[in-house]
Scaffold this active site. Sequence first.
Site, PDB file in Angstrom:
ATOM      1  N   SER A 101       0.844  -1.311  -0.039  1.00 13.32           N
ATOM      2  CA  SER A 101       0.014  -0.071  -0.071  1.00 13.32           C
ATOM      3  C   SER A 101       0.930   1.424  -0.132  1.00 13.32           C
ATOM      4  O   SER A 101       1.575   1.499  -0.996  1.00 13.32           O
ATOM      5  CB  SER A 101      -0.926   0.044   1.365  1.00 13.32           C
ATOM      6  OG  SER A 101      -1.698   1.045   1.130  1.00 13.32           O
ATOM      7  N   ASP A 240      -2.311   6.530  -3.470  1.00 14.73           N
ATOM      8  CA  ASP A 240      -0.971   5.809  -2.846  1.00 14.73           C
ATOM      9  C   ASP A 240      -0.431   4.799  -3.612  1.00 14.73           C
ATOM     10  O   ASP A 240      -0.960   4.650  -4.864  1.00 14.73           O
ATOM     11  CB  ASP A 240      -1.434   5.389  -1.422  1.00 14.73           C
ATOM     12  CG  ASP A 240      -2.574   4.142  -1.522  1.00 14.73           C
ATOM     13  OD1 ASP A 240      -3.276   4.160  -2.659  1.00 14.73           O
ATOM     14  OD2 ASP A 240      -2.429   3.478  -0.548  1.00 14.73           O
ATOM     15  N   ASP A 242      -0.904   1.421  -4.172  1.00 16.22           N
ATOM     16  CA  ASP A 242      -1.734   0.615  -4.722  1.00 16.22           C
ATOM     17  C   ASP A 242      -3.165   1.133  -5.299  1.00 16.22           C
ATOM     18  O   ASP A 242      -4.052   0.451  -5.583  1.00 16.22           O
ATOM     19  CB  ASP A 242      -1.861  -0.626  -3.941  1.00 16.22           C
ATOM     20  CG  ASP A 242      -2.799  -0.411  -2.597  1.00 16.22           C
ATOM     21  OD1 ASP A 242      -2.609   0.821  -2.061  1.00 16.22           O
ATOM     22  OD2 ASP A 242      -3.435  -1.180  -1.926  1.00 16.22           O
ATOM     23  N   ASP A 244      -5.688   2.530  -3.642  1.00 15.24           N
ATOM     24  CA  ASP A 244      -6.965   2.368  -3.026  1.00 15.24           C
ATOM     25  C   ASP A 244      -7.250   3.391  -1.887  1.00 15.24           C
ATOM     26  O   ASP A 244      -8.180   3.607  -1.279  1.00 15.24           O
ATOM     27  CB  ASP A 244      -7.093   0.957  -1.864  1.00 15.24           C
ATOM     28  CG  ASP A 244      -5.959   0.876  -1.134  1.00 15.24           C
ATOM     29  OD1 ASP A 244      -5.291   2.001  -0.711  1.00 15.24           O
ATOM     30  OD2 ASP A 244      -5.992  -0.036  -0.031  1.00 15.24           O
TER      31      ASP A 244
END
Length: 445
Positions: A101, A240, A242, A244
């Site tokens: 992440s 960010d 990834d 999400d």
Amino acid sequence: MSRKYFGTDGIRGRVGQYPITPDFMLKLGWAAGMAFRRQGACRVLIGKDTRISGYMFESALEAGLSAAGADVMLLGPMPTPAIAYLTRTFHAEAGIVISASHNPHDDNGIKFFSGQGTKLPDDIELMIEELLDAPMTVVESAQLGKVSRINDAAGRYIEFCKSSVPTSTDFAGLKLVIDCAHGAAYKVAPSVFRELGAEVVVLSAQPNGLNINDQCGSTHTEALQAAVLAHQADFGIALDGDADRVLMVDHTGVLVDGDELLFIIARDLQERGKLRGGVVGTLMSNLGLELALAELQIPFVRAQVGDRYVIAELQERNWQLGGEGSGHLVCLQHTTTGDAIIAALQVMMALKRREQSLAEARQGLRKCPQVLLNVRFAGGENPVEHPTVQAACARVTERMAGRGRVLLRKSGTEPLVRVMVEGEDEVLVRGYAEELVGVVSEICA
């Protein structure tokens, strides 16, 4: 080599204690493949972000799944929510994301999605846990899983994101800056907004395996704020690693956080008669969000910190909208998990309908001053539960007389107690927070 196993989502806590190494990933792939195959024929999607260790762990997972007889479909670098969507689209038994992440490149981790793009069922989680302790065996040669690559994954996800807004949507005349964090959305995110007509300036979209989230993206918005001003853009979007979570920047360079974006989306849905139920925030959501929603008579509840808890609360109540100040925004009317691109599109549509700038739209929420301080402790018993600390919290809460709130919680990842106080008067709030820090520090000494 990755510094640590950053965690799993969908596998119980013990797994999160393992170092993330190729041999563990091989075994995890095998255990997951065996568990999924017990349900019948098995097809598993694997996606990842752009950190360099993703290549190694992808190969190890692929080998483990194949050894268990599971077919594998590789997506390459794709946002976490894209894997959730494509798992549903391809009717796969599961989707796996290799990502840490918003963390730096030397962390990595795993997230699992069920065939419905949601968390794994409890029985599958438990089965994988048990299989991790079993000897690893390989199926007969004729039963080995096959591996293929989905070459049009990006295009499919781009069209899915665009489908979350009306087909007539045209953002022509809008100029935006998007910071891709050198992460998983570096290709797809700019394409979505460009194909909807916006003029797009792109930052941090040259991943090299080591620069993901490095002084960019939603955890470091300074470059985006400067670029919005320099390019005289209408707003900026920060993703960010990834993709999400999302934060935004208005045309004056002011950062707009997840609480404010959540308010803008909720108000728009209510005005159009499309808000089902209310809004789920977390224990850390700003008191101003709760008060602003109350003025609109929109129900608001708080879940534990973490998007998985927000989603669980939404599903329990059959609501559709929730999120965190960090930018994890969940729009269940469109997708099954937090999706930065889709959330940004919902904000943009709200601005378009109201004919407002982002700076104007965020004025509907007046954030309360919030002070967050950390106290380090050596471990052992949770200081938050100590009677002296509990009594101090009660005293401060009573003195705030319903015009603020206190939250003390033990960090789930570090030996820290997080002390948060918020209210209407910043000077008082800071004083109360420092008072509580003093009490906790004495207990931890």
